[in-house]
Design a protein around this motif. Structure first.
Motif, PDB file in Angstrom:
ATOM      1  N   ASP A 153       0.851  -1.299   0.095  1.00 29.13           N
ATOM      2  CA  ASP A 153       0.070   0.039   0.026  1.00 29.13           C
ATOM      3  C   ASP A 153       0.887   1.246  -0.056  1.00 29.13           C
ATOM      4  N   ALA A 154       0.370   2.414  -0.421  1.00 34.13           N
ATOM      5  CA  ALA A 154       1.101   3.628  -0.363  1.00 34.13           C
ATOM      6  C   ALA A 154       1.846   3.774   0.792  1.00 34.13           C
ATOM      7  N   GLU A 188       3.469   4.138  -8.934  1.00 39.33           N
ATOM      8  CA  GLU A 188       3.519   5.394  -9.455  1.00 39.33           C
ATOM      9  C   GLU A 188       3.344   6.721  -8.517  1.00 39.33           C
ATOM     10  N   PRO A 189       2.249   6.717  -7.781  1.00 38.59           N
ATOM     11  CA  PRO A 189       1.998   7.976  -7.322  1.00 38.59           C
ATOM     12  C   PRO A 189       3.241   8.216  -5.942  1.00 38.59           C
ATOM     13  N   VAL A 190       3.234   6.934  -5.436  1.00 36.48           N
ATOM     14  CA  VAL A 190       4.406   7.198  -4.274  1.00 36.48           C
ATOM     15  C   VAL A 190       5.541   7.690  -4.828  1.00 36.48           C
ATOM     16  N   LEU A 222       7.681  11.000  -3.893  1.00 34.40           N
ATOM     17  CA  LEU A 222       8.971  11.103  -3.293  1.00 34.40           C
ATOM     18  C   LEU A 222      10.002  11.662  -4.227  1.00 34.40           C
ATOM     19  N   ARG A 223       9.842  11.709  -5.433  1.00 30.83           N
ATOM     20  CA  ARG A 223      10.763  12.495  -6.493  1.00 30.83           C
ATOM     21  C   ARG A 223      10.465  14.130  -6.116  1.00 30.83           C
ATOM     22  N   ASP A 224       9.280  14.243  -5.996  1.00 28.99           N
ATOM     23  CA  ASP A 224       9.017  15.791  -5.806  1.00 28.99           C
ATOM     24  C   ASP A 224       9.513  16.432  -4.217  1.00 28.99           C
ATOM     25  N   PRO A 227       8.078   2.821 -11.933  1.00 29.50           N
ATOM     26  CA  PRO A 227       8.449   1.409 -11.949  1.00 29.50           C
ATOM     27  C   PRO A 227       8.700   0.772 -13.203  1.00 29.50           C
ATOM     28  N   LEU A 228       9.779  -0.311 -12.843  1.00 29.08           N
ATOM     29  CA  LEU A 228      10.399  -0.932 -13.953  1.00 29.08           C
ATOM     30  C   LEU A 228      10.143  -2.360 -14.247  1.00 29.08           C
TER      31      LEU A 228
END
Length: 315
Positions: free
Chosen positions: A159-160, A209-211, A215-217, A225-226
């Protein structure tokens, strides 16, 4: 800093842990090793495999049960676990700078009357913190978003909130324990082809992807995700400092194939460095002198480097 002082816990006395510790104590290493355990078990193992054992420091936890190579005695469960707890407490108290652990036999500990799911869980509970399991060798570092779960339960466990906390722990450890100023973490998708834009599952779109974006921000360098089937190609690995796999068998087979003998198990998130061997008790090899000590040597060297890195961060 001075040479790091490491608590060395041999683990199950009927397995290969004591003889691997004997080989480690006989080796030149840039660290001070203090055994937390039954010194006589190490001496007996050294004699059995023909290793000249130097004098060593020990905080004794004698085993009351029978000492027979290859035959664990549940009567030793209390002393095995007590040694682990004492070595960890020495790190929490600042007496030691890191903890190196040999393999334990979970079934025997449970048979001895101690509910035991694993050393990682024990140490996390003792320290009162969340942790992440990472396995590493000279080729790749693989952290796990989930550990010992059946595949049926993995998707619900991601989960997120937990994924965000896992990535934060991995990022902090790469910075503080490995001295990487701006870590790069490759995050694997859960599904084949990382979900194929939702056609093979929505976990990437709805959770992963939202997480990663949030965190990139916040300043973290995250890839993904790869797709897991290509993320471990050498060119891809050169782009990152660690890989976060979504489940146990997504990442660890690759790591173990790339260098099982030198692989170590690192517990990220503890207030001190903890590194373990990446193998079991190998009861069938105990006392024969054929057990490969490479993983324990790597664990000691890794733990010493991590302790030095942490000291440099505090300086």
């Amino acid at each position: 800093m001075r040479r790091p002082r490491l608590a060395l816990v041999p683990g199950e006395p009927a397995g290969v842990g004591p003889e691997l510790c004997a080989r480690a104590l006989a080796r030149n290493v840039d660290a001070e090793l203090v055994v937390y355990g039954d010194g006589s078990a190490i001496e007996r193992a050294a004699h059995a495999i023909g290793v000249a054992l130097p004098a060593f420091q020990a905080v004794p936890f004698p085993h009351p049960g029978v000492h027979t190579f290859g035959a664990p005695d549940p009567a030793n469960a209390v002393s095995v676990v007590a040694a682990l707890r004492a070595g960890a407490q020495a790190c929490l108290d600042g007496i030691c700078d890191g903890l190196v652990t040999g393999p334990v036999h979970k079934a025997t500990i449970n048979q001895g009357g101690i509910p035991y799911t694993g050393t990682t869980e024990l140490l996390a509970e003792q320290a009162g913190c969340e942790v992440v399991m990472m396995l590493a060798n000279d080729i790749v570092r693989v952290a796990l978003a989930t550990t010992h779960l059946p595949l049926r339960a993995v998707a619900d466990a991601i989960d997120a909130s937990s994924l965000r906390r896992t990535l934060q722990i991995v990022h902090a450890a790469l910075r503080d324990d490995f001295g990487i100023d701006t870590p790069r973490i490759a995050v694997l998708g859960l599904n084949p082809h990382a979900g194929e834009a939702g056609h093979l599952g929505r976990e990437e779109i709805d959770v992963i992807e939202p997480v990663i974006a949030a965190l990139r921000d916040a300043g973290m360098r995250l890839l993904g995700p790869l797709p897991a089937d290509t993320a471990f190609l050498p060119a891809k690995l050169r782009e990152c400092d660690a890989v976060l796999a979504m489940y146990h068998d997504q990442g660890l087979p690759v790591l173990k194939y790339s260098g099982f003998e030198q692989a170590v198990n690192i517990t990220l998130g503890l207030p001190y460095p903890r590194v373990a061997v990446d193998h079991g008790t190998a009861l069938d090899l105990a006392g024969r002198g054929t057990a490969d000590p490479s993983s324990l040597f790597a664990a000691i060297d890794t733990c010493a480097r991590m302790a030095i890195a942490r000291a440099s961060m505090r300086a």
